[in-house]
Write an enzyme that holds these catalytic residues in place. Sequence first.
Site, short mmCIF file in Angstrom:
data_model
loop_
_atom_site.label_atom_id
_atom_site.label_comp_id
_atom_site.label_asym_id
_atom_site.label_seq_id
_atom_site.Cartn_x
_atom_site.Cartn_y
_atom_site.Cartn_z
N ARG A 89 3.63 -4.74 4.58
CA ARG A 89 4.60 -5.20 5.59
C ARG A 89 4.54 -4.33 6.85
O ARG A 89 4.50 -4.83 7.96
CB ARG A 89 5.99 -5.17 4.99
CG ARG A 89 6.94 -6.08 5.74
CD ARG A 89 8.15 -6.36 4.92
NE ARG A 89 7.79 -6.92 3.63
CZ ARG A 89 8.67 -7.44 2.79
NH1 ARG A 89 9.93 -7.48 3.09
NH2 ARG A 89 8.29 -7.93 1.64
N HIS A 122 4.53 -4.86 -20.18
CA HIS A 122 5.10 -3.90 -19.21
C HIS A 122 4.80 -2.45 -19.61
O HIS A 122 5.72 -1.66 -19.87
CB HIS A 122 6.60 -4.12 -19.03
CG HIS A 122 7.13 -3.59 -17.74
ND1 HIS A 122 8.19 -4.13 -17.05
CD2 HIS A 122 6.73 -2.53 -16.98
CE1 HIS A 122 8.43 -3.43 -15.95
NE2 HIS A 122 7.55 -2.44 -15.89
N GLU A 134 11.00 -11.31 -18.33
CA GLU A 134 10.54 -10.52 -19.49
C GLU A 134 11.74 -10.05 -20.33
O GLU A 134 12.79 -9.74 -19.76
CB GLU A 134 9.67 -9.35 -19.04
CG GLU A 134 10.33 -8.35 -18.12
CD GLU A 134 9.34 -7.33 -17.56
OE1 GLU A 134 8.27 -7.72 -17.06
OE2 GLU A 134 9.66 -6.14 -17.61
N GLY A 143 2.97 -0.28 -17.70
CA GLY A 143 2.52 0.49 -16.52
C GLY A 143 2.73 2.00 -16.61
O GLY A 143 1.79 2.78 -16.44
N PHE A 184 0.83 -1.21 0.00
CA PHE A 184 0.00 0.00 0.00
C PHE A 184 0.86 1.26 0.00
O PHE A 184 0.71 2.16 0.82
CB PHE A 184 -0.96 -0.03 1.20
CG PHE A 184 -2.24 0.72 0.96
CD1 PHE A 184 -3.07 0.38 -0.11
CD2 PHE A 184 -2.64 1.74 1.80
CE1 PHE A 184 -4.26 1.06 -0.34
CE2 PHE A 184 -3.84 2.43 1.59
CZ PHE A 184 -4.64 2.09 0.51
N GLY A 185 1.78 1.30 -0.96
CA GLY A 185 2.55 2.53 -1.20
C GLY A 185 1.75 3.45 -2.10
O GLY A 185 0.53 3.36 -2.19
N ARG A 186 2.47 4.30 -2.82
CA ARG A 186 1.79 5.32 -3.63
C ARG A 186 0.94 4.70 -4.74
O ARG A 186 -0.17 5.16 -5.00
CB ARG A 186 2.80 6.27 -4.23
CG ARG A 186 3.63 7.02 -3.19
CD ARG A 186 4.71 7.83 -3.88
NE ARG A 186 5.65 8.37 -2.95
CZ ARG A 186 6.78 7.75 -2.58
NH1 ARG A 186 7.07 6.56 -3.05
NH2 ARG A 186 7.61 8.33 -1.73
N ILE A 187 1.48 3.67 -5.40
CA ILE A 187 0.73 3.07 -6.52
C ILE A 187 -0.48 2.30 -5.96
O ILE A 187 -1.60 2.42 -6.48
CB ILE A 187 1.62 2.16 -7.39
CG1 ILE A 187 2.82 2.94 -7.93
CG2 ILE A 187 0.82 1.56 -8.55
CD1 ILE A 187 3.87 2.10 -8.67
N ALA A 226 3.38 -5.16 -10.59
CA ALA A 226 4.54 -4.87 -9.72
C ALA A 226 5.82 -5.41 -10.38
O ALA A 226 6.45 -4.70 -11.16
CB ALA A 226 4.31 -5.47 -8.35
N ARG A 227 6.16 -6.64 -10.08
CA ARG A 227 7.30 -7.29 -10.73
C ARG A 227 6.94 -8.75 -10.94
O ARG A 227 6.29 -9.37 -10.09
CB ARG A 227 8.56 -7.18 -9.86
CG ARG A 227 9.26 -5.83 -9.95
CD ARG A 227 9.85 -5.56 -11.34
NE ARG A 227 10.51 -4.27 -11.42
CZ ARG A 227 9.94 -3.16 -11.89
NH1 ARG A 227 8.68 -3.17 -12.28
NH2 ARG A 227 10.63 -2.04 -11.95
N THR A 248 2.74 -1.16 9.26
CA THR A 248 1.38 -0.70 9.57
C THR A 248 1.12 0.62 8.86
O THR A 248 1.92 1.55 8.92
CB THR A 248 1.24 -0.51 11.09
OG1 THR A 248 1.58 -1.76 11.70
CG2 THR A 248 -0.17 -0.13 11.49
C1 8YV Z 1 9.31 1.52 -15.72
C2 8YV Z 1 8.40 0.27 -13.72
O1 8YV Z 1 8.95 1.91 -16.96
O2 8YV Z 1 9.12 2.25 -12.66
C3 8YV Z 1 9.02 1.05 -12.62
O3 8YV Z 1 9.41 0.42 -11.61
O4 8YV Z 1 8.06 -0.83 -13.54
C4 8YV Z 1 8.17 0.79 -15.10
O5 8YV Z 1 6.98 1.45 -15.12
C5 8YV Z 1 10.55 0.70 -15.79
O6 8YV Z 1 10.93 0.19 -14.57
C6 8YV Z 1 11.68 1.48 -16.39
O7 8YV Z 1 12.90 1.20 -15.80
#
Ligand code: 8YV
Length: 323
Positions: free
Chosen positions: A180, A289, A271, A291, A156-159, A241-242, A182
Site C-alpha cells: 500500500r 495455521h 478456521e 506459521g 512487504f512488511g517484516r514477514i 496472512a489471513r 511506497t
Molecule cells: C499466531 C499469526 O500464532 O501472529 C499471527 O498473526 O497468524 C499466528 O502465527 C496467531 O495469530 C496467534 O494469535
Amino acid sequence: MAKPRILLTRKWPKQVEQHLAKRYDVTGNPSDQPMDSTQLKAALRSFDAVLPTVTDKLDDAVFDQGNMQVKILANYGVGFAHIDSDAAKNNNIVVTNTPEILSECTADIAMTLMLMVARRAGEGERQLRAGAWQGWHPTHMIGSKVSGKTLGIIGFGRIGQEMARRAHFGFGMKILVQNRSTIDPEILSEYGATQLESVDDFLPLCDFVSLHCPGGSANRHLINRQRLDLMKPTAFLINTARGEVIDDSALAKALKQKDIAGAGLDVFEREPDINQDLAGIENLVMLPHLGSSTAETRIGMGLRVADNLDAFFDGCEPKDRVV
Ligand code: 8YV
C-alpha cells in the site's frame, strides 16, 4: 501492592506461563477451548489485562458494555484484525501485538507451501501412503521448477521481506512487490526487488504470489475471481496472512478449472472450519495455521507479550503498542 490480574485466553507454553506468574496474578485456560463472546465480555469486566489470540473475536459487541476493568489487550500474535481497534480506542484500552519475533518462521511456512505445491509434495505423499505408487518413471508427477522464477509478494512488511530474502538468496527468484505505501528503495534493493503500483498490473507477471498483508475488512477478498483471472494459468497462490484475504469459493473454482496451477494455504476465513469447496482438490496444499508454530517462536511471542505488559504496568509506553 496487589499483582495485576491477567487472563490468558488459551494455554501458552509452560515457560511463559511460569514467567508471567512471577509478576502477575495469572488465570489460564486449562481446557484450552476458544472463548465465546459471553466469556470474553466477562473477562473484560474482571481482569486488568486480557491476553488474547487469533481465536478470540473481540468485536464491537464484546466492548459494548459498562464497567470494564481491562486496561490492556496484550495480543499473542502479530495480526490483530480479530480485535476491533476503534472499540478498544473508544474505551481507552491499549492494544499490543508481537511483531518481528515470528517473521522468520512464518516466512519458512510460506516457503514450505510454495515448494510443496510446486513440487506436488502433498499429492506425492498421499499417493505413497495410499500404497498407490507404481515406481519411478520419466513422466511421474511432474511439477514446476521454483528456482529462478518470479515471486510476487503482496505486503512487504517484516514477514514479506523474510520471504523475499529466502526466495531471492536461496532460490535465485526475481522479486516483485505490491504494498500500500511506497517501500524505501534501499530496502527493495537489498532483495533485488521491484515495487509495482497496482495489484492488477502485478498479478499477470508472477509465477508465484505470496500474501503477507494484514487481514480485516480492508483486505477482505483482495484476491477475488477477477484477480485470480489475472494470474498466469501456470502460477501458484500462497497464503500465510489471513484467510479473508482470499475469496476461497472463487479460489476453489479457479483451481478446479485449472485457471491457476495450484495454491498453498495456512489460513482460512472461518478456521478451523474449511470451505467444503476446497475439499478434495489435488493441486492445493493446506496446513492448520502453523506459521509461527515452533517452540522458539511461540516462547518468544509469549515473552514479547510479557515485555509489553511489564512496560504498561510500569507506566511506560509498551514497545509494540498498536492502539
Ligand atoms: C499466531 C499469526 O500464532 O501472529 C499471527 O498473526 O497468524 C499466528 O502465527 C496467531 O495469530 C496467534 O494469535
